[in-house]
Each structure stands twice: as structure tokens, then as C-alpha cells.
Write a protein that holds these residues in place. Sequence first.
Motif, PDB file in Angstrom:
ATOM      1  N   VAL A  33      10.625  51.286 -49.207  1.00  0.00           N
ATOM      2  CA  VAL A  33       9.946  51.043 -47.921  1.00  0.00           C
ATOM      3  C   VAL A  33       8.439  50.949 -48.101  1.00  0.00           C
ATOM      4  CG1 VAL A  33       9.403  52.077 -45.685  1.00  0.00           C
ATOM      5  CG2 VAL A  33      11.767  52.027 -46.498  1.00  0.00           C
ATOM      6  N   PHE A  34       7.860  51.870 -48.859  1.00  0.00           N
ATOM      7  CA  PHE A  34       6.400  51.914 -48.963  1.00  0.00           C
ATOM      8  C   PHE A  34       5.829  50.802 -49.841  1.00  0.00           C
ATOM      9  CE2 PHE A  34       7.155  56.261 -47.458  1.00  0.00           C
ATOM     10  CZ  PHE A  34       6.228  56.305 -46.426  1.00  0.00           C
ATOM     11  N   THR A  35       6.684  50.102 -50.593  1.00  0.00           N
ATOM     12  CA  THR A  35       6.182  48.972 -51.382  1.00  0.00           C
ATOM     13  C   THR A  35       6.407  47.638 -50.690  1.00  0.00           C
ATOM     14  OG1 THR A  35       8.290  48.899 -52.600  1.00  0.00           O
ATOM     15  CG2 THR A  35       6.479  50.138 -53.592  1.00  0.00           C
ATOM     16  N   LEU A  36       7.262  47.619 -49.676  1.00  0.00           N
ATOM     17  CA  LEU A  36       7.521  46.364 -48.969  1.00  0.00           C
ATOM     18  C   LEU A  36       6.323  45.981 -48.095  1.00  0.00           C
ATOM     19  CD1 LEU A  36      11.249  46.870 -47.914  1.00  0.00           C
ATOM     20  CD2 LEU A  36      10.373  45.210 -49.566  1.00  0.00           C
ATOM     21  N   PRO A  37       6.110  44.679 -47.866  1.00  0.00           N
ATOM     22  CA  PRO A  37       4.988  44.252 -47.011  1.00  0.00           C
ATOM     23  C   PRO A  37       5.150  44.772 -45.597  1.00  0.00           C
ATOM     24  CG  PRO A  37       6.458  42.407 -47.485  1.00  0.00           C
ATOM     25  CD  PRO A  37       6.892  43.542 -48.366  1.00  0.00           C
ATOM     26  N   LYS A  38       4.082  45.306 -45.061  1.00  0.00           N
ATOM     27  CA  LYS A  38       4.120  45.903 -43.721  1.00  0.00           C
ATOM     28  C   LYS A  38       3.692  44.881 -42.672  1.00  0.00           C
ATOM     29  CE  LYS A  38       5.409  49.779 -45.352  1.00  0.00           C
ATOM     30  NZ  LYS A  38       5.662  49.246 -46.680  1.00  0.00           N
ATOM     31  N   GLN A  39       4.598  44.032 -42.286  1.00  0.00           N
ATOM     32  CA  GLN A  39       4.321  43.079 -41.219  1.00  0.00           C
ATOM     33  C   GLN A  39       5.611  42.814 -40.458  1.00  0.00           C
ATOM     34  OE1 GLN A  39       3.020  39.762 -43.775  1.00  0.00           O
ATOM     35  NE2 GLN A  39       4.816  38.643 -43.086  1.00  0.00           N
ATOM     36  N   ALA A  40       5.434  42.421 -39.200  1.00  0.00           N
ATOM     37  CA  ALA A  40       6.609  42.144 -38.371  1.00  0.00           C
ATOM     38  C   ALA A  40       7.364  40.943 -38.926  1.00  0.00           C
ATOM     39  CB  ALA A  40       6.171  41.871 -36.934  1.00  0.00           C
ATOM     40  N   LYS A  41       8.670  40.963 -38.794  1.00  0.00           N
ATOM     41  CA  LYS A  41       9.522  39.899 -39.312  1.00  0.00           C
ATOM     42  C   LYS A  41       9.736  38.839 -38.248  1.00  0.00           C
ATOM     43  CE  LYS A  41      12.694  37.818 -41.848  1.00  0.00           C
ATOM     44  NZ  LYS A  41      12.354  37.021 -43.014  1.00  0.00           N
ATOM     45  N   PHE A  42       9.472  37.576 -38.613  1.00  0.00           N
ATOM     46  CA  PHE A  42       9.730  36.465 -37.703  1.00  0.00           C
ATOM     47  C   PHE A  42      11.230  36.369 -37.444  1.00  0.00           C
ATOM     48  CE2 PHE A  42       9.958  31.773 -36.843  1.00  0.00           C
ATOM     49  CZ  PHE A  42       9.195  31.798 -35.683  1.00  0.00           C
ATOM     50  N   SER A  43      11.606  36.129 -36.202  1.00  0.00           N
ATOM     51  CA  SER A  43      13.006  36.279 -35.796  1.00  0.00           C
ATOM     52  C   SER A  43      13.897  35.091 -36.143  1.00  0.00           C
ATOM     53  CB  SER A  43      13.081  36.507 -34.274  1.00  0.00           C
ATOM     54  OG  SER A  43      12.278  37.589 -33.901  1.00  0.00           O
ATOM     55  N   TYR A  44      13.314  33.961 -36.538  1.00  0.00           N
ATOM     56  CA  TYR A  44      14.107  32.746 -36.688  1.00  0.00           C
ATOM     57  C   TYR A  44      14.014  32.207 -38.114  1.00  0.00           C
ATOM     58  CZ  TYR A  44      13.413  32.975 -31.618  1.00  0.00           C
ATOM     59  OH  TYR A  44      13.356  33.391 -30.313  1.00  0.00           O
ATOM     60  N   ASP A  45      15.146  31.699 -38.595  1.00  0.00           N
ATOM     61  CA  ASP A  45      15.161  30.962 -39.850  1.00  0.00           C
ATOM     62  C   ASP A  45      14.964  29.487 -39.535  1.00  0.00           C
ATOM     63  OD1 ASP A  45      15.497  33.027 -41.650  1.00  0.00           O
ATOM     64  OD2 ASP A  45      17.678  33.051 -41.394  1.00  0.00           O
ATOM     65  N   ILE A  46      14.027  28.868 -40.222  1.00  0.00           N
ATOM     66  CA  ILE A  46      13.665  27.476 -39.934  1.00  0.00           C
ATOM     67  C   ILE A  46      14.161  26.595 -41.067  1.00  0.00           C
ATOM     68  CG2 ILE A  46      11.769  25.926 -39.377  1.00  0.00           C
ATOM     69  CD1 ILE A  46      10.082  28.473 -38.799  1.00  0.00           C
ATOM     70  N   GLU A  47      15.001  25.619 -40.737  1.00  0.00           N
ATOM     71  CA  GLU A  47      15.493  24.673 -41.724  1.00  0.00           C
ATOM     72  C   GLU A  47      15.401  23.268 -41.170  1.00  0.00           C
ATOM     73  OE1 GLU A  47      19.024  25.557 -44.037  1.00  0.00           O
ATOM     74  OE2 GLU A  47      19.086  27.545 -43.122  1.00  0.00           O
ATOM     75  N   LYS A  48      14.680  22.427 -41.885  1.00  0.00           N
ATOM     76  CA  LYS A  48      14.467  21.056 -41.453  1.00  0.00           C
ATOM     77  C   LYS A  48      15.788  20.285 -41.467  1.00  0.00           C
ATOM     78  CE  LYS A  48      10.811  19.251 -43.214  1.00  0.00           C
ATOM     79  NZ  LYS A  48       9.890  18.572 -44.176  1.00  0.00           N
ATOM     80  N   GLY A  49      15.998  19.487 -40.420  1.00  0.00           N
ATOM     81  CA  GLY A  49      17.180  18.641 -40.355  1.00  0.00           C
ATOM     82  C   GLY A  49      18.384  19.278 -39.695  1.00  0.00           C
ATOM     83  N   ARG A  50      18.337  20.583 -39.387  1.00  0.00           N
ATOM     84  CA  ARG A  50      19.467  21.263 -38.763  1.00  0.00           C
ATOM     85  C   ARG A  50      19.324  21.263 -37.237  1.00  0.00           C
ATOM     86  NH1 ARG A  50      22.629  24.243 -42.226  1.00  0.00           N
ATOM     87  NH2 ARG A  50      23.392  25.483 -40.498  1.00  0.00           N
ATOM     88  N   ILE A  51      20.444  21.515 -36.574  1.00  0.00           N
ATOM     89  CA  ILE A  51      20.425  21.609 -35.109  1.00  0.00           C
ATOM     90  C   ILE A  51      19.890  22.984 -34.713  1.00  0.00           C
ATOM     91  CG2 ILE A  51      21.817  21.539 -33.007  1.00  0.00           C
ATOM     92  CD1 ILE A  51      21.620  18.866 -34.381  1.00  0.00           C
ATOM     93  N   TRP A  52      18.979  23.014 -33.752  1.00  0.00           N
ATOM     94  CA  TRP A  52      18.433  24.285 -33.277  1.00  0.00           C
ATOM     95  C   TRP A  52      19.425  24.919 -32.305  1.00  0.00           C
ATOM     96  CZ3 TRP A  52      14.566  27.291 -34.839  1.00  0.00           C
ATOM     97  CH2 TRP A  52      14.133  28.313 -34.007  1.00  0.00           C
ATOM     98  N   ASN A  53      20.163  25.911 -32.785  1.00  0.00           N
ATOM     99  CA  ASN A  53      21.196  26.548 -31.967  1.00  0.00           C
ATOM    100  C   ASN A  53      20.693  27.796 -31.253  1.00  0.00           C
ATOM    101  OD1 ASN A  53      23.275  24.714 -32.592  1.00  0.00           O
ATOM    102  ND2 ASN A  53      23.535  25.681 -34.608  1.00  0.00           N
ATOM    103  N   GLN A  54      19.413  28.133 -31.473  1.00  0.00           N
ATOM    104  CA  GLN A  54      18.849  29.290 -30.788  1.00  0.00           C
ATOM    105  C   GLN A  54      18.486  28.888 -29.342  1.00  0.00           C
ATOM    106  OE1 GLN A  54      18.762  32.075 -32.518  1.00  0.00           O
ATOM    107  NE2 GLN A  54      19.254  31.179 -34.519  1.00  0.00           N
ATOM    108  N   LYS A  55      18.035  29.853 -28.604  1.00  0.00           N
ATOM    109  CA  LYS A  55      17.591  29.567 -27.239  1.00  0.00           C
ATOM    110  C   LYS A  55      16.347  28.676 -27.276  1.00  0.00           C
ATOM    111  CE  LYS A  55      14.633  33.648 -26.933  1.00  0.00           C
ATOM    112  NZ  LYS A  55      14.325  34.888 -26.210  1.00  0.00           N
ATOM    113  N   GLU A  56      16.069  28.038 -26.143  1.00  0.00           N
ATOM    114  CA  GLU A  56      14.870  27.199 -26.052  1.00  0.00           C
ATOM    115  C   GLU A  56      13.641  28.062 -26.345  1.00  0.00           C
ATOM    116  OE1 GLU A  56      13.858  23.783 -23.011  1.00  0.00           O
ATOM    117  OE2 GLU A  56      13.382  25.738 -22.124  1.00  0.00           O
ATOM    118  N   LEU A  57      12.827  27.581 -27.264  1.00  0.00           N
ATOM    119  CA  LEU A  57      11.691  28.372 -27.719  1.00  0.00           C
ATOM    120  C   LEU A  57      10.426  27.919 -26.996  1.00  0.00           C
ATOM    121  CD1 LEU A  57      11.016  30.637 -29.673  1.00  0.00           C
ATOM    122  CD2 LEU A  57      10.562  28.924 -31.429  1.00  0.00           C
ATOM    123  N   ILE A  58       9.836  28.834 -26.226  1.00  0.00           N
ATOM    124  CA  ILE A  58       8.629  28.552 -25.438  1.00  0.00           C
ATOM    125  C   ILE A  58       7.471  29.363 -26.005  1.00  0.00           C
ATOM    126  CG2 ILE A  58       7.570  28.684 -23.149  1.00  0.00           C
ATOM    127  CD1 ILE A  58      10.372  28.381 -21.974  1.00  0.00           C
TER     128      ILE A  58
END
Length: 688
Positions: A33-58
Amino acid sequence: MAKISSSRQKALLRKYSRNVKFLMMLASICVIVFTLPKQAKFSYDIEKGRIWNQKELISPYNFAILKTSQEIDNDIKTARASVTPIYQLDDNIGDRERDGFKGDLEIKWHNAGIKDNKKPAYLAAGDNLLRDIYNKGLLSLNPKYQQNGENYAITVLDKNIASDKNTADLYTKEKALTYCDKILSDQNAIDKAFLLDLVSNRLVPNLNYDNKLTSRLEKEVVDGLSTTRGMVQKGEVIIAKGSVVSDEAYQKLQSYKKAFEDNARISGDPRLVLLGQFLLVGIAITLLMVFLYLFRKDIYEDNRLVSLILLVVTAMLFTLSLAIKFELPNLYYIPYCIVPIIIRILFDTRLALNIHLLVVLMAGFFVPNSFEFAYFEITAGMVSIYSIKNLIRREQFLISALIITFTYFVSFIGISFIKEGSLKSIDWMDFLPYVVSVLLTLLAYPLIYIFEKVFAITSDITLIELTNTNAPLLREMAFSAPGTFQHSLQVANLAENAIYSIGGNALLVRAGALYHDIGKLENPLYFIENQSSGFNPHDKLQYQESAQIIIRHVRKGIEMARKANLPEIVIDFIRTHHGDTRVDYFYQSFLKNFPEKFIDENTFRYPGPIPFSKEGGVLMLADSVEAASRSLKEPDEKSISDLVDRIIKYKLDQNQLKDSNITFKDIETIKTIFKRMLMSIYHVRIDY
């Protein structure tokens, strides 16, 4: 100060072993834990060319759209092209070279064979040529700026006064000589070759490229470039559900991710981030310990082995943390497959797969494109485990490395097709990190050796070395006790085939079988398989003495094995291959010849213990069956079958297998294998 005895130390370790285990778990979690980067994790995986199946992102706030690396590269090229190269004018060079020309003329004039009255004309002609050339400017062209043609624009600095020029309007040495040749061609009274030679020696550029100043200007222009283009306003839709992640949408998402992480770094509570990481890593480590408790209690109860497992897991995640901290160009350079390979070789397949899954899950929280990362590493890890399921040769490491590389390659191609939809757009250099990762995975071999020595573990690699019949003890047995050596080989073949069929470590049982009778090297002639001359030394001994000599080969074997530094797991086969059975031949002979005498039965009984593993139980049966089969006068299908049934029944009746975890189904399988192999050894034809 009073010294605690070794037995007391062991008792204390047993008493507080659970506390030690919890401390090791806590230490492992804290290090990760103490060696891992201390920053919030972005909630979405981004992949070019795939369908966005998550909720509408505003967008929750305004943020700038980052330029792509290709756009930034193009901007840099354009910016650098906008900077004209700087050339410094050196006025002193022209005057110096003109004076030098006059000196050269004086020196060479006497040998030129030209009349002295023509010397002023030569001096004037040469001086005029050099003056015209240096007044206009003489330079050397720089290939760096000739991408779009031979000539290019430059900036000339004369005493810090800049003027824009083009190399087409200036002289190079070749153009200057051409100019001189043309001028002198119209002057018939002058020896053109003589004068051109003198002038050419004095053509030194007076315009010199200033690389330092030009580079500084280029850097200033590049540093002033913007890395963004446009803005996404608060409340604007970044991407709608069901839409394709196009190049434009992908760049907006990447920009939003960067803005999110920057915002979280500034306004987020690092203590909550730390708590979240502690909970996630804690769950993973706890699941690992629960797995050990439920399915590998032998490992769970051994803090030495638990510490090894936690060390391997912690070291891998610590390496990942360092790679993130020092911004390794690509996190796929890290040899993640080294963990399942080490655990598989030192322990077993189920544990290796379980640990690999937990490591990849924990790492997935801190790497970009977590799903893609998980797919790459889980498939590669599974292949690495499957490819060394039965390690019997060292070259399997190299074969495994090739299979892992092929798996990475197929996954790389598949994911690239999904992303790009084109074979031509694949950048094959992106596959290099996976190749490096596989090469680093080969470090598992020396690491396994180190772990074996430090944690006193016996791996399949060590067992392979021990089963080499050129090993010192086995060579000595083959020379001094050839009958025992042949018996051990046959027992090894029987036991190995049996354990392979019922499930167990075939390499381990083979090693145990080859060494189980090494104690007979002390007195080989007291064992019937080594008596080739017909002389039996037991004929001159009492039955009790003979029994003790036979029994002593177990204790002597343990001593010899420890002196030869054999692993304890192999020594256990020497200790248990007779269990606590009697030496029945001498016991029955004593009862028959001295029925009136009382005798302590323990005098004729092996000290034990009985086998406490499936492998140990199979070896005991194989040893007894093979030895007894040598007494068959006319081996046939019936006699061999009766012999195997009788020997195994006797061991069961004597409760020799009650701790060996062998089922009745296993017993029937073992019988079938023993009968088939013994009939093959004695060339018994089976009636069909």
C-alpha cells in the motif's frame, strides 16, 4: 542472561505462529500500500474503437482537450521548421585570408616561371576575387536543412544585427570556385590554373552555423507550444452511451482522465485514497490466506512457506510501484509471469493460478486500461503454468518462454484488430515490451534456486537433478550394491507410474524410490539382491542380529542422505518405506526354531513412522511388491496377481497406509498398474 532451549523456542514458535502469520500479512499489505501511487483511480477503461456501454458521460467541469502525440509531433516539426538557422559572420576571416593569399603568391611566384612584371596583375586579380566572395558571404551547407531542396533561408548575425538571407545568394566553396573560374576565363594574360590553386587554398567560410543559438531558439519555440486544442465545457456530453469511441471521443476521454487525476490530486483526500488501497490489498491478501487455510493447510501452518509466498507477491507489486513512480515507458516490460512460474515450481498449479489472479487484480487498479492488462497477463500466466505442469527437463523453461511469447503475440494482434481495424496501422514496436518481459521471466530459474536454499524448499528442478543416475550416491550404489540399484530402479518405475495415475508428484516419488535403500551401502552383502556367489552372511548370525542389520539400513540411509545434503522431503521416503512393520522372515524363523523362548517383537520391527503422504504410501507398496516378486519361481499372470493382492492386503491389515491419504479406488488402480508392469518385466504372456 538465561538461554532459551531449542525445544522451548519451538514451543514458543508454535504457540505464537498465528500471531506471526498475521504480522507477516500486515507487513506485506503495508509495504504494498505505501509504495503504490497515491492518487484517485479513474473509473473507466478507455479503448478506442469499442462501443461505450457505460452511462452517458457529462463533464463536471471545464477542461482542455489534449492533443494527440501525433499532433504534438507535427506541431514540434512545424515549430522547428519555422526557426531559420543562425549563421555568425566573422569579418576577420576575409582580411586574414586575403593577406594569406598575398603571402602564398610571394612564396610560389619564383617557381611559377612567370615574368615579374605580371605580379601586380596576379595580386590584384586574386585579391579582388577573394574580396567579392567574402563580401557576399561564404558558408558550408547543413544537410539538416536541405530536406526540401538544396538551398534554404538563414539568419545572418553581424555584430548582433540580424539579416535574413538565402543560401542561394551566398557562396559555397564549390560555387566560389566556379565564380573564380568564370572571371579568370576572360583574362587571357593570367595563368588561370596557377591563380585558382592559390585562391582555393584561401576559401574558408566566414559564415559559420551557430548550433547552440539555433537549438536554443528551437527549444524556446517548442516550449511555447500548446499541448491542448479546444475545450470541453461543464455540462457538455463527453460521450453518449452506445456510441463508438472514435479518435475524437477517445482524445476527449483521455483529456477528462488527466483532468480528473489532476483535480483529485489537488482536492482529493489522500487519507481516503490510502484507506481504499489498504482495503483492496487487504482483501486480496486475506483471500490468499483463506485459500491456503481451506485447500493447502500444510502451507498455511508453515510460516516459513507463507513468508515466501507473501515475499513473492509483495516483491512483484513493489516492482510495479517503482515502475509507476519512475515512469517506465511501458508497464508491460515487467515480468508478471515470473510469479506463477516460481509458485508452480515450488508449490503447485492451483496455488500458482490463485496467486497470479490476485496479483493481476491488484495490479489492475494502478495500470492504464485495466481490462486489457488483465486479459494479457491472466492468459499469459495461465499458459506459463500449464506449460510447466509436469517439469521433467530444464529446456521446458525455454519452451514455456516461447509459448508465453506466442500467447502475448496472439493477444496483441487480437486487441490491435479490435482497436485499429487494420493490419497496416499496427505499430509492431509496441510488441517489444512483451518480448523483454518474457526474457526477464527466465530469471525465475536462478530465483527458484535462491528460494530453495533460503527457505529450505525442494523444487521439481532439484528433483530432476537428484534423479540423475550419475549423482554421487547413485553411482556408488550402482558400483557397490548393483542388486539394490536395480531394485531401486524397478521400484522407481513402479511407483512413478502408479502415482502418475492416482495423482501426485511423480518426480518426488521417483527420487524417493532411487534413494530409499541407500543405507544398504553399509553392508550390501547382507541383502539378498547383492548375494551373487551363494554365500549368505546371515547363516552365521542369530536371527535378532540379522534383523537388526536389516533394520539398520533405514537409520544408516538417513545418516548418509543428510551427509549428502539430500532434501528432507526425500529423506522422508527412507524413513517411512518400511513403516513400523516386522522383518517377518527372521521373526518367523525365530518363532519356528525357538518356540519356548520369549522375544520382544520390537527387536524385529522397523522404527517407523508409517508413510504420511500419498507418494510415501505408493513407494512402500512398490518396494514390497518388487522385492517379493523376485522370489517367484515361475512368474505367471496368476502368481503375480496373487502376490500383488497379498502384499497390499498385508500392508492394509498392518495399518501402514492409514496416514497416506490413499483411497480404496487408488488401491485398485495401483494393483492394476503393478500387475501389468510386473508381467511385462517377467515377460508373462497374457491370455486374450
